[in-house]
Design an enzyme around this catalytic site. Structure first.
Site, PDB file in Angstrom:
ATOM      1  N   LYS A 168     -39.596 -37.568 -22.371  1.00 27.76           N
ATOM      2  CA  LYS A 168     -38.168 -37.545 -22.064  1.00 27.76           C
ATOM      3  C   LYS A 168     -37.967 -37.485 -20.556  1.00 27.76           C
ATOM      4  O   LYS A 168     -38.792 -36.914 -19.840  1.00 27.76           O
ATOM      5  CB  LYS A 168     -37.528 -36.279 -22.658  1.00 27.76           C
ATOM      6  CG  LYS A 168     -37.283 -36.320 -24.154  1.00 27.76           C
ATOM      7  CD  LYS A 168     -36.606 -35.035 -24.604  1.00 27.76           C
ATOM      8  CE  LYS A 168     -36.454 -34.993 -26.114  1.00 27.76           C
ATOM      9  NZ  LYS A 168     -35.577 -36.029 -26.648  1.00 27.76           N
ATOM     10  N   ARG A 219     -38.326 -36.117 -37.498  1.00 26.10           N
ATOM     11  CA  ARG A 219     -38.444 -36.726 -38.832  1.00 26.10           C
ATOM     12  C   ARG A 219     -39.882 -36.732 -39.319  1.00 26.10           C
ATOM     13  O   ARG A 219     -40.129 -36.754 -40.510  1.00 26.10           O
ATOM     14  CB  ARG A 219     -37.837 -38.139 -38.803  1.00 26.10           C
ATOM     15  CG  ARG A 219     -38.544 -39.115 -37.903  1.00 26.10           C
ATOM     16  CD  ARG A 219     -37.675 -40.311 -37.529  1.00 26.10           C
ATOM     17  NE  ARG A 219     -36.570 -39.929 -36.651  1.00 26.10           N
ATOM     18  CZ  ARG A 219     -35.615 -40.758 -36.244  1.00 26.10           C
ATOM     19  NH1 ARG A 219     -35.625 -42.018 -36.654  1.00 26.10           N
ATOM     20  NH2 ARG A 219     -34.653 -40.333 -35.457  1.00 26.10           N
TER      21      ARG A 219
HETATM   22  N1  BES Z   1     -34.787 -33.311 -30.299  1.00 22.10           N
HETATM   23  C1  BES Z   1     -34.322 -34.639 -30.093  1.00 22.10           C
HETATM   24  C2  BES Z   1     -32.832 -34.787 -30.351  1.00 22.10           C
HETATM   25  C3  BES Z   1     -31.937 -34.023 -29.414  1.00 22.10           C
HETATM   26  C4  BES Z   1     -31.382 -34.655 -28.322  1.00 22.10           C
HETATM   27  C5  BES Z   1     -31.585 -32.721 -29.667  1.00 22.10           C
HETATM   28  C6  BES Z   1     -30.545 -33.964 -27.468  1.00 22.10           C
HETATM   29  C7  BES Z   1     -30.759 -32.019 -28.824  1.00 22.10           C
HETATM   30  C8  BES Z   1     -30.230 -32.663 -27.726  1.00 22.10           C
HETATM   31  C9  BES Z   1     -35.056 -35.593 -31.024  1.00 22.10           C
HETATM   32  O1  BES Z   1     -36.362 -35.243 -31.334  1.00 22.10           O
HETATM   33  C10 BES Z   1     -35.120 -36.901 -30.338  1.00 22.10           C
HETATM   34  O2  BES Z   1     -35.723 -36.978 -29.314  1.00 22.10           O
HETATM   35  N2  BES Z   1     -34.494 -37.924 -30.922  1.00 22.10           N
HETATM   36  C11 BES Z   1     -34.500 -39.231 -30.385  1.00 22.10           C
HETATM   37  C12 BES Z   1     -34.793 -40.198 -31.510  1.00 22.10           C
HETATM   38  C13 BES Z   1     -35.106 -41.604 -31.048  1.00 22.10           C
HETATM   39  C14 BES Z   1     -36.392 -41.649 -30.253  1.00 22.10           C
HETATM   40  C15 BES Z   1     -35.190 -42.484 -32.285  1.00 22.10           C
HETATM   41  C16 BES Z   1     -33.145 -39.511 -29.762  1.00 22.10           C
HETATM   42  O3  BES Z   1     -32.137 -39.026 -30.286  1.00 22.10           O
HETATM   43  O4  BES Z   1     -33.105 -40.164 -28.740  1.00 22.10           O
HETATM   44 MN    MN Z   2     -37.730 -35.884 -29.848  1.00 16.07          MN
END
Ligand code: BES
Ligand code: MN
Ligand code: ZN
Length: 508
Positions: A281, A355
């Site tokens: 990230k 997931r």
């Molecule tokens: N933990 C994150 C989602 C999240 C984002 C929670 C901001 C709290 C605040 C999750 O694991 C994630 O990274 N999701 C990705 C999925 C994508 C790679 C398909 C996302 O939402 O970008």
């Molecule tokens: Mn994630």
């Protein structure tokens, strides 16, 4: 926590520094405010009208100096925001308590009276519970790491004009259990990932179990390998804090149990820190990722409350705990993982890890178990997608499910708990977007409808039972705070899950 007591004494005679009175409507202030107004020669309401544009509007607060005319130094008139002709709801009372606590803090008083006398007798018991719940939730403070302690002065609340009935006593007990369990979940989310590791979550579950007659089982790396949980193992592999799958079970005493009713299964995402893994990230998105175990914290909080409230159905809680880190041993984009139910997943993005851990947890939690009834329903909670915040913002969670009854119950439980939930569709046509040329599924969609793809993916790991998935990424944390939620972790879902369990066990 602050001290809270119930009292039959009318508010006007309650010995506190500040007295908070709910205002339902400007034209009909109710007998209590009317009486006080009269005793001040009409100055109270005149002042309220002069200083507030809409004094009966929800959250409108006016604090008035009594200058010795009353036993209290200050009277706070707080708008309830109830539409004409309607009765105040539990949420109205929780917000009233939150606004009263804020007024008491601002005035730096040590004791606060909250009046529920404006309610008819049966409603007053429910109002008492909601006011106690709101006051306890509003006065929550994360113990934290600040070197100088903030001087929180408010130490005592008195709910005045509350009936001395069994119903009021029960409502108080339930409110205390719910507020305490929510504070427990908030603490877990507010603590940094350095402290809250998968092993820490497991230890927390063990403490919960000991305090409330639940049984607990923790699966560590060795058991996870034996059970073939290739997804949670892969996600946790590059972290020195090894993954755990936590199982915590409440069983009603045999005399009380509803016969034949299958258990309710609750599953929480417990990513103790989500760096994104090799699909790292950006720095700004990572700042907040200690909260990625909020779903797991909600499940543990709910189990804690359920152990104390003892509903007549079995409830099984699961937390899929892992830390998603990059490293020489990290799982990679392109890797194929085998889950415990045998389905394989091609990893496109290691940041879609929630997931993956939930695939193993849902598969395990809903597997057919010899000698036990199939789950009557399965609900999972996860900070799964950033997309849910784009869709619904920071006040509403998304629900997606394969069963209209469960989805309806979840939405209703959220409504009465003051945790709004909106349904998104599981669009079958989009399943094609999860197709992989080499595995059963891929772990990302096509960049659109992220929350729906997350739900469609999870559905593949539930064994046909009625199921609902809550995406709480938008609501688990608040930077601003609201009526009875201080900024930080919300403890979102604890109260909704408990209400859901009670609502479904009453019908089982
Ligand atoms: N933990 C994150 C989602 C999240 C984002 C929670 C901001 C709290 C605040 C999750 O694991 C994630 O990274 N999701 C990705 C999925 C994508 C790679 C398909 C996302 O939402 O970008
Ligand atoms: Mn994630
Ligand atoms: Zn995540």
């Amino acid at each position: 926590m602050i001290e809270i007591e119930r009292s039959r004494t009318p508010a006007a005679r309650t010995r506190v520094e500040m007295l908070a009175l709910p205002l339902r409507s400007e034209t009909e202030p109710g007998p209590e405010i009317a009486a006080l107004d009269e005793s001040t020669g009409g100055r109270l309401l005149a002042e309220v009208r002069r200083r507030c544009a809409e004094p009966a509007k929800r959250g409108s607060t006016f604090a008035w100096q009594t200058h010795g005319e009353m036993p209290q130094e200050l009277v706070a008139v707080i708008g309830l925001g109830v539409p004409a002709g309607a009765e105040p709801t539990a949420e109205d009372w929780r917000r009233f308590a939150g606004a009263a606590v804020a007024a008491a803090r601002q005035a730096r008083v040590r004791s606060l009276g909250l009046s529920v006398a404006a309610c008819a007798r049966p409603a007053a018991a429910a109002a008492t519970g909601a006011v106690i719940e709101g006051a306890l939730l509003a006065t929550y403070r994360f113990a934290g790491f600040r070197s100088s302690r903030s001087d929180a002065r408010l130490v005592r609340c008195v709910v005045a004009g509350s009936p001395a009935t069994r119903a009021a006593e029960e409502a108080e007990r339930r409110a205390r259990v719910l507020a305490e369990a929510t504070a427990f979940a908030r603490d877990l989310v507010n603590l940094p990932a350095e402290t809250v590791t998968p092993a820490h979550l497991a230890a927390a579950a063990q403490r919960v179990a000991r305090s409330a007659r639940l049984s607990v089982k923790v699966l560590g790396p060795r058991e996870l390998r034996r059970l073939g949980m290739g997804a949670i193992l892969a996600v946790g592999r590059a972290s020195r804090n090894e993954p755990r799958l936590i199982e915590i079970v409440y069983r009603p005493r045999s005399g009380r149990a509803r016969r034949g009713a299958g258990p309710i299964v609750l599953v929480g995402k417990g990513i103790t820190f989500d760096s994104g893994g090799l699909s790292l990230k950006p720095a700004a998105s990572m700042e907040i990722q200690k909260r990625d175990m909020a779903g797991g914290a909600a499940v543990l909080g709910a189990m804690r409350a359920i152990g104390r409230l003892a509903p007549p159905v079995e409830v099984r809680g699961y937390v899929a705990a892992a830390e998603n880190m990059p490293g020489g041993d990290a799982y990679r984009p392109g890797d194929v993982l085998r889950t415990c139910i045998g389905k394989t997943i091609e990893v496109l993005n290691t940041d879609a890890e929630g997931r993956l851990v939930l695939a193993d947890a849902l598969g395990y939690a809903t597997r057919p178990r010899r000698g036990s009834a199939d789950p009557s329903c399965v609900v999972d909670l996860a900070t799964l997608t950033g997309a849910v915040t784009t869709a619904l913002g920071r006040s509403v969670a998304a629900v997606l499910g394969n069963d209209a009854d469960v989805v309806r119950d979840v939405i209703e439980a959220g409504r009465v708990s003051g945790e709004p939930i909106w349904e998104l569709p599981l669009v079958d046509e989009y399943m094609a977007g999860l197709d992989s040329p080499i595995a059963d599924l891929r772990n990302t969609g096509d960049g659109t409808a992220g929350t729906i793809y997350g739900g469609l993916f999870l559905r593949e790991f539930v064994h046909r039972q009625p199921w609902a998935h809550l995406d709480i990424a938008g609501v688990a944390f608040t930077d601003k705070g609201s009526a009875y939620v201080p900024r930080g972790a919300v403890g979102w879902g604890v109260r909704t899950l408990v209400d859901l369990v009670e609502r479904r066990s009453a019908r089982a």
